[in-house]
Design a protein around this motif. Structure first.
Motif, PDB file in Angstrom:
ATOM      1  N   GLY A 256       0.822  -1.209   0.000  1.00 54.68           N
ATOM      2  CA  GLY A 256       0.000   0.000   0.000  1.00 54.68           C
ATOM      3  C   GLY A 256       0.855   1.258   0.000  1.00 54.68           C
ATOM      4  O   GLY A 256       2.092   1.226  -0.039  1.00 54.68           O
ATOM      5  N   TRP A 257       0.153   2.384   0.056  1.00 51.81           N
ATOM      6  CA  TRP A 257       0.873   3.655  -0.001  1.00 51.81           C
ATOM      7  C   TRP A 257       1.665   3.937   1.269  1.00 51.81           C
ATOM      8  O   TRP A 257       2.657   4.670   1.246  1.00 51.81           O
ATOM      9  CB  TRP A 257      -0.113   4.788  -0.283  1.00 51.81           C
ATOM     10  N   THR A 258       1.254   3.327   2.395  1.00 52.52           N
ATOM     11  CA  THR A 258       2.051   3.466   3.619  1.00 52.52           C
ATOM     12  C   THR A 258       3.429   2.852   3.421  1.00 52.52           C
ATOM     13  O   THR A 258       4.456   3.452   3.767  1.00 52.52           O
ATOM     14  CB  THR A 258       1.339   2.795   4.799  1.00 52.52           C
ATOM     15  N   GLY A 259       3.439   1.633   2.875  1.00 49.19           N
ATOM     16  CA  GLY A 259       4.716   0.996   2.591  1.00 49.19           C
ATOM     17  C   GLY A 259       5.535   1.768   1.566  1.00 49.19           C
ATOM     18  O   GLY A 259       6.760   1.835   1.662  1.00 49.19           O
ATOM     19  N   ALA A 260       4.845   2.359   0.563  1.00 54.15           N
ATOM     20  CA  ALA A 260       5.554   3.138  -0.455  1.00 54.15           C
ATOM     21  C   ALA A 260       6.238   4.361   0.152  1.00 54.15           C
ATOM     22  O   ALA A 260       7.400   4.653  -0.144  1.00 54.15           O
ATOM     23  CB  ALA A 260       4.579   3.557  -1.550  1.00 54.15           C
ATOM     24  N   LEU A 261       5.512   5.074   1.004  1.00 49.98           N
ATOM     25  CA  LEU A 261       6.100   6.255   1.652  1.00 49.98           C
ATOM     26  C   LEU A 261       7.261   5.867   2.562  1.00 49.98           C
ATOM     27  O   LEU A 261       8.282   6.558   2.609  1.00 49.98           O
ATOM     28  CB  LEU A 261       5.022   7.000   2.442  1.00 49.98           C
ATOM     29  N   LEU A 262       7.099   4.746   3.274  1.00 48.84           N
ATOM     30  CA  LEU A 262       8.175   4.292   4.151  1.00 48.84           C
ATOM     31  C   LEU A 262       9.419   3.932   3.342  1.00 48.84           C
ATOM     32  O   LEU A 262      10.543   4.318   3.698  1.00 48.84           O
ATOM     33  CB  LEU A 262       7.697   3.077   4.954  1.00 48.84           C
ATOM     34  N   LEU A 263       9.227   3.229   2.216  1.00 42.97           N
ATOM     35  CA  LEU A 263      10.370   2.865   1.384  1.00 42.97           C
ATOM     36  C   LEU A 263      11.006   4.097   0.755  1.00 42.97           C
ATOM     37  O   LEU A 263      12.233   4.171   0.631  1.00 42.97           O
ATOM     38  CB  LEU A 263       9.925   1.885   0.299  1.00 42.97           C
ATOM     39  N   ALA A 264      10.195   5.069   0.359  1.00 48.31           N
ATOM     40  CA  ALA A 264      10.747   6.307  -0.200  1.00 48.31           C
ATOM     41  C   ALA A 264      11.625   7.020   0.831  1.00 48.31           C
ATOM     42  O   ALA A 264      12.711   7.535   0.503  1.00 48.31           O
ATOM     43  CB  ALA A 264       9.619   7.219  -0.674  1.00 48.31           C
ATOM     44  N   ALA A 265      11.150   7.038   2.092  1.00 52.20           N
ATOM     45  CA  ALA A 265      11.932   7.668   3.150  1.00 52.20           C
ATOM     46  C   ALA A 265      13.240   6.919   3.397  1.00 52.20           C
ATOM     47  O   ALA A 265      14.312   7.528   3.556  1.00 52.20           O
ATOM     48  CB  ALA A 265      11.101   7.734   4.434  1.00 52.20           C
ATOM     49  N   VAL A 266      13.172   5.599   3.413  1.00 50.82           N
ATOM     50  CA  VAL A 266      14.382   4.799   3.618  1.00 50.82           C
ATOM     51  C   VAL A 266      15.353   4.992   2.457  1.00 50.82           C
ATOM     52  O   VAL A 266      16.568   5.131   2.653  1.00 50.82           O
ATOM     53  CB  VAL A 266      14.002   3.302   3.768  1.00 50.82           C
ATOM     54  N   THR A 267      14.823   5.026   1.230  1.00 53.98           N
ATOM     55  CA  THR A 267      15.677   5.229   0.052  1.00 53.98           C
ATOM     56  C   THR A 267      16.382   6.576   0.104  1.00 53.98           C
ATOM     57  O   THR A 267      17.582   6.685  -0.200  1.00 53.98           O
ATOM     58  CB  THR A 267      14.833   5.132  -1.230  1.00 53.98           C
ATOM     59  N   LEU A 268      15.629   7.617   0.494  1.00 55.14           N
ATOM     60  CA  LEU A 268      16.224   8.953   0.610  1.00 55.14           C
ATOM     61  C   LEU A 268      17.329   8.957   1.665  1.00 55.14           C
ATOM     62  O   LEU A 268      18.411   9.534   1.461  1.00 55.14           O
ATOM     63  CB  LEU A 268      15.142   9.977   0.961  1.00 55.14           C
ATOM     64  N   ALA A 269      17.079   8.290   2.806  1.00 51.53           N
ATOM     65  CA  ALA A 269      18.083   8.236   3.867  1.00 51.53           C
ATOM     66  C   ALA A 269      19.334   7.497   3.403  1.00 51.53           C
ATOM     67  O   ALA A 269      20.464   7.917   3.679  1.00 51.53           O
ATOM     68  CB  ALA A 269      17.487   7.553   5.106  1.00 51.53           C
ATOM     69  N   VAL A 270      19.133   6.387   2.677  1.00 45.19           N
ATOM     70  CA  VAL A 270      20.285   5.633   2.173  1.00 45.19           C
ATOM     71  C   VAL A 270      21.066   6.449   1.152  1.00 45.19           C
ATOM     72  O   VAL A 270      22.305   6.444   1.145  1.00 45.19           O
ATOM     73  CB  VAL A 270      19.802   4.303   1.544  1.00 45.19           C
ATOM     74  N   ALA A 271      20.351   7.195   0.288  1.00 38.45           N
ATOM     75  CA  ALA A 271      21.032   8.021  -0.711  1.00 38.45           C
ATOM     76  C   ALA A 271      21.866   9.111  -0.052  1.00 38.45           C
ATOM     77  O   ALA A 271      23.001   9.390  -0.466  1.00 38.45           O
ATOM     78  CB  ALA A 271      20.000   8.636  -1.655  1.00 38.45           C
ATOM     79  N   LEU A 272      21.302   9.741   0.988  1.00 40.57           N
ATOM     80  CA  LEU A 272      22.050  10.787   1.691  1.00 40.57           C
ATOM     81  C   LEU A 272      23.253  10.213   2.437  1.00 40.57           C
ATOM     82  O   LEU A 272      24.336  10.797   2.439  1.00 40.57           O
ATOM     83  CB  LEU A 272      21.121  11.522   2.661  1.00 40.57           C
ATOM     84  N   ALA A 273      23.029   9.035   3.076  1.00 37.17           N
ATOM     85  CA  ALA A 273      24.141   8.407   3.794  1.00 37.17           C
ATOM     86  C   ALA A 273      25.206   7.906   2.819  1.00 37.17           C
ATOM     87  O   ALA A 273      26.394   7.895   3.145  1.00 37.17           O
ATOM     88  CB  ALA A 273      23.623   7.251   4.649  1.00 37.17           C
ATOM     89  N   GLY A 274      24.756   7.497   1.609  1.00 35.04           N
ATOM     90  CA  GLY A 274      25.703   6.983   0.637  1.00 35.04           C
ATOM     91  C   GLY A 274      26.727   8.008   0.199  1.00 35.04           C
ATOM     92  O   GLY A 274      27.868   7.645  -0.135  1.00 35.04           O
ATOM     93  N   ARG A 275      26.348   9.279   0.204  1.00 35.29           N
ATOM     94  CA  ARG A 275      27.296  10.327  -0.201  1.00 35.29           C
ATOM     95  C   ARG A 275      28.498  10.349   0.737  1.00 35.29           C
ATOM     96  O   ARG A 275      29.641  10.514   0.303  1.00 35.29           O
ATOM     97  CB  ARG A 275      26.603  11.685  -0.205  1.00 35.29           C
ATOM     98  N   ARG A 276      28.250  10.185   2.031  1.00 28.22           N
ATOM     99  CA  ARG A 276      29.366  10.153   2.980  1.00 28.22           C
ATOM    100  C   ARG A 276      30.063   8.802   2.983  1.00 28.22           C
ATOM    101  O   ARG A 276      31.273   8.708   3.177  1.00 28.22           O
ATOM    102  CB  ARG A 276      28.848  10.477   4.378  1.00 28.22           C
ATOM    103  N   LEU A 277      29.263   7.764   2.765  1.00 27.14           N
ATOM    104  CA  LEU A 277      29.824   6.423   2.805  1.00 27.14           C
ATOM    105  C   LEU A 277      30.855   6.213   1.703  1.00 27.14           C
ATOM    106  O   LEU A 277      31.850   5.502   1.897  1.00 27.14           O
ATOM    107  CB  LEU A 277      28.690   5.395   2.670  1.00 27.14           C
ATOM    108  N   LEU A 278      30.633   6.838   0.544  1.00 30.12           N
ATOM    109  CA  LEU A 278      31.545   6.659  -0.574  1.00 30.12           C
ATOM    110  C   LEU A 278      32.951   7.171  -0.265  1.00 30.12           C
ATOM    111  O   LEU A 278      33.915   6.803  -0.940  1.00 30.12           O
ATOM    112  CB  LEU A 278      30.998   7.371  -1.817  1.00 30.12           C
ATOM    113  N   ARG A 279      33.075   8.005   0.739  1.00 30.14           N
ATOM    114  CA  ARG A 279      34.393   8.539   1.092  1.00 30.14           C
ATOM    115  C   ARG A 279      35.226   7.527   1.870  1.00 30.14           C
ATOM    116  O   ARG A 279      36.426   7.708   2.044  1.00 30.14           O
ATOM    117  CB  ARG A 279      34.235   9.814   1.926  1.00 30.14           C
TER     118      ARG A 279
END
Length: 568
Positions: A256-279
């Motif tokens: 459902g859309w609850t799961g979609a919003l939760l996954l979108a939030a997790v994806t955004l967090a991983v993308a932001l963390a990935g910028r630092r992780l790549l260093r």
């Protein structure tokens, strides 16, 4: 062409599990590859150094644009005006118009204009998930992927590898939340599988369309072109099958859309963390290793972490949804399998978790789809000695499916004989049913023709009833009046209300296992059947609420539920 009518169900499921389903649909990438034969690479199409047939033949830009328009129209006619085809064609035509007029070609406005034009033409496209996924993936490739590619290249990743990785990751990041709305799962292998398959997409597409064009004028030539086109197509299919077969290919996720919003939030967090992780290369390596372990799930490590499967398991009722799949231990890495459930991935996942690589005998109690449709999953990557089935080949379509699958794997199919006795390692069993006439007169359909087994292993006695209905259950008791009391009963027909009370009283099982799917439309298992079993003193376990169930002989009869300890 987007024609998937002959794609087998197990391959379709594999493409879904790996999020590669877009490769079976016609999309903008297919049209781009076709147009590239005429115009050359898109980034060079408007320059003097342009390539392709048009550049080689010296065709003017405006004429090239007109020819490209005709090619696009032919593309839509051949592939049918599906949403993804229309979106690709609209983008292509707008880009060709810009090419012909000499104006600046900007792909993002072209995409926006194409989407707007198509939605105005057919407002129902706004409700199409396929159209939404197509637009989101294209938008991600135009907006997110270039930045991610540049970031990877700044950190030493080769340009082509960076572009491919960024494209796959960007498309997955924006599409995954929409996929979750339709299916409560997240693919953990989507990005690597799409990357590995991508190398075969261009040759499969160009050779395929070349064969299509040649077929209109020279069919023999088309056959010769189609032959090498099959190699990259087989590569793509094998990537999907291999990825889907991995134990951790998918992870459950709220739908459902609850799961979609939760996954979108997790994806955004991983993308932001990935910028630092790549260093930090060490942290990147550790994260990659953790993801690899989560996907591969080596059996020894999985057993240590989850406790599944329990040591010394004798039988497992796999959780395959609304169907049956039972596994009887017959030695290290070896098991006799009884039924394969309704779909290949579930039984394959169960067998992999148990470490089963050899099946000396695979028994199919009868030919209903909820018992045989998962056959290809049980066969995948395993040595199977023979398939044993009931003699009543109904429904004929499913019986033919079994014979065709066994034939393609060169596995003999034999009919179970009443009174037949077999032994393999610590396991022994006897075929009790179907019986010879006149007792066989109780058989009125596929359910009552179910192969019924009396199994003995490690001092335990088990009775597997298949889907026997009350008439056949009564006849079974009449034919075998000396039936012993048993330790474990696989309850007939997923615990339906149609059970013979006299047989249940005679068997007096200590443990009753019911294999059924959560919220199934048949009302299985019946509360009346559960109450009757408990009245006989049986502990009742069911796969829809307890997950996979393992029976062990550890300090007496014991059941372990899907990695969570539970005694019966």
């Amino acid at each position: 062409m987007g024609d998937t009518s002959r794609v087998p169900p197990e391959l379709d499921e594999a493409f879904r599990a790996t999020d590669m389903l877009h490769l079976m649909a016609v999309s903008g990438s297919n049209l781009t590859l076709v147009l590239a034969l005429l115009t050359g690479p898109p980034q060079l199409a408007g320059r003097a150094e342009r390539r392709g047939l048009a550049g080689a033949l010296g065709i003017r830009l405006r004429t090239t644009a007109l020819l490209g328009g005709g090619l696009t129209l032919a593309f839509v006619i051949v592939c049918r005006p599906e949403p993804s085809v229309l979106r690709a064609a609209a983008c292509g035509l707008i880009t060709l118009l810009a090419l012909g007029t000499g104006r600046r070609r900007t792909l993002l406005p072209a995409l926006a204009a194409a989407v707007l034009a198509l939605v105005l033409y057919d407002p129902w496209l706004a409700r199409s998930y396929g159209f939404l996924l197509s637009v989101l993936a294209t938008g991600a490739l135009l907006t997110i992927a270039p930045g991610w590619s540049a970031a990877l290249q700044r950190r030493g990743v080769p340009p082509r590898v960076a572009e491919a990785l960024a494209a796959a990751a960007a498309a997955q990041a924006v599409c995954a939340p929409v996929v979750v709305v339709m299916a409560a799962r997240v693919s953990l292998v989507a990005i690597p599988c799409n990357l590995i398959a991508e190398v075969a997409v261009a040759p499969a597409t160009t050779l395929g369309f070349a064969a299509l064009a040649a077929a209109a004028v020279a069919p023999p030539l088309a056959q010769w072109i189609a032959w090498p086109a099959g190699w990259p197509a087989e590569w793509i299919a094998q990537v999907a099958r291999t990825g889907a077969a991995l134990p951790g290919a998918e992870a459950d996720w709220p739908d459902g859309w609850t799961g979609a919003l939760l996954l979108a939030a997790v994806t955004l967090a991983v993308a932001l963390a990935g910028r630092r992780l790549l260093r930090h290369r060490l942290l990147c390596a550790v994260c990659a290793l953790l993801v690899l372990l989560a996907v591969v799930r080596p059996a020894p490590l999985a057993r240590v972490i989850t406790g599944w499967p329990p040591p010394g398991w004798r039988m497992v009722a796999c959780d395959v949804g609304q169907g049956d799949a039972l596994v009887l231990a017959a030695g290290p890495g070896t098991a006799v399998v009884v039924d394969t459930g309704p779909e290949p991935r579930a039984v394959d996942r169960c067998l992999r978790s148990l470490g089963v690589v050899r099946i000396p005998l695979l028994i199919l109690t009868h030919f209903h789809a909820d018992h045989v449709a998962g056959l290809t999953g049980a066969l995948r990557g395993r040595a199977v000695g023979a398939i044993e089935t009931t003699a009543l080949e109904e429904p004929p379509g499913q019986a033919e499916f079994v014979r065709r699958g066994a034939g393609s794997a060169h596995i003999p199919v034999i009919a179970a004989r009443p009174g037949e006795r077999r032994r393999f390692g610590p396991l022994s069993w006897q075929v009790l049913w179907p019986a010879q006439p006149p007792a066989a007169a109780a058989t009125e359909g596929p359910n009552d023709a179910s192969v019924t087994l009396l199994v003995r292993t490690a001092g335990l006695t088990l009775l597997l009833l298949g889907d026997l209905e009350p008439p056949a259950q009564q006849a079974l008791l009449t034919t075998h009046p000396a039936l012993p009391e048993i330790d474990v009963l696989k309850v007939a027909h997923h615990g339906s209300a149609y059970q013979d009370p006299q047989l249940l009283r005679r068997l007096s099982p200590r443990l009753a296992l019911i294999s059924c799917g959560a919220e199934n439309p048949y009302g299985h298992p019946s509360p009346r059947t559960i109450a009757s079993l408990r009245a006989q003193g049986a502990a009742v376990l069911r796969t829809d609420t307890d997950g996979p169930i393992a029976v062990t002989r550890d300090r007496g009869l014991r059941a372990v539920l899907g990695g969570r300890g539970g005694a019966a």
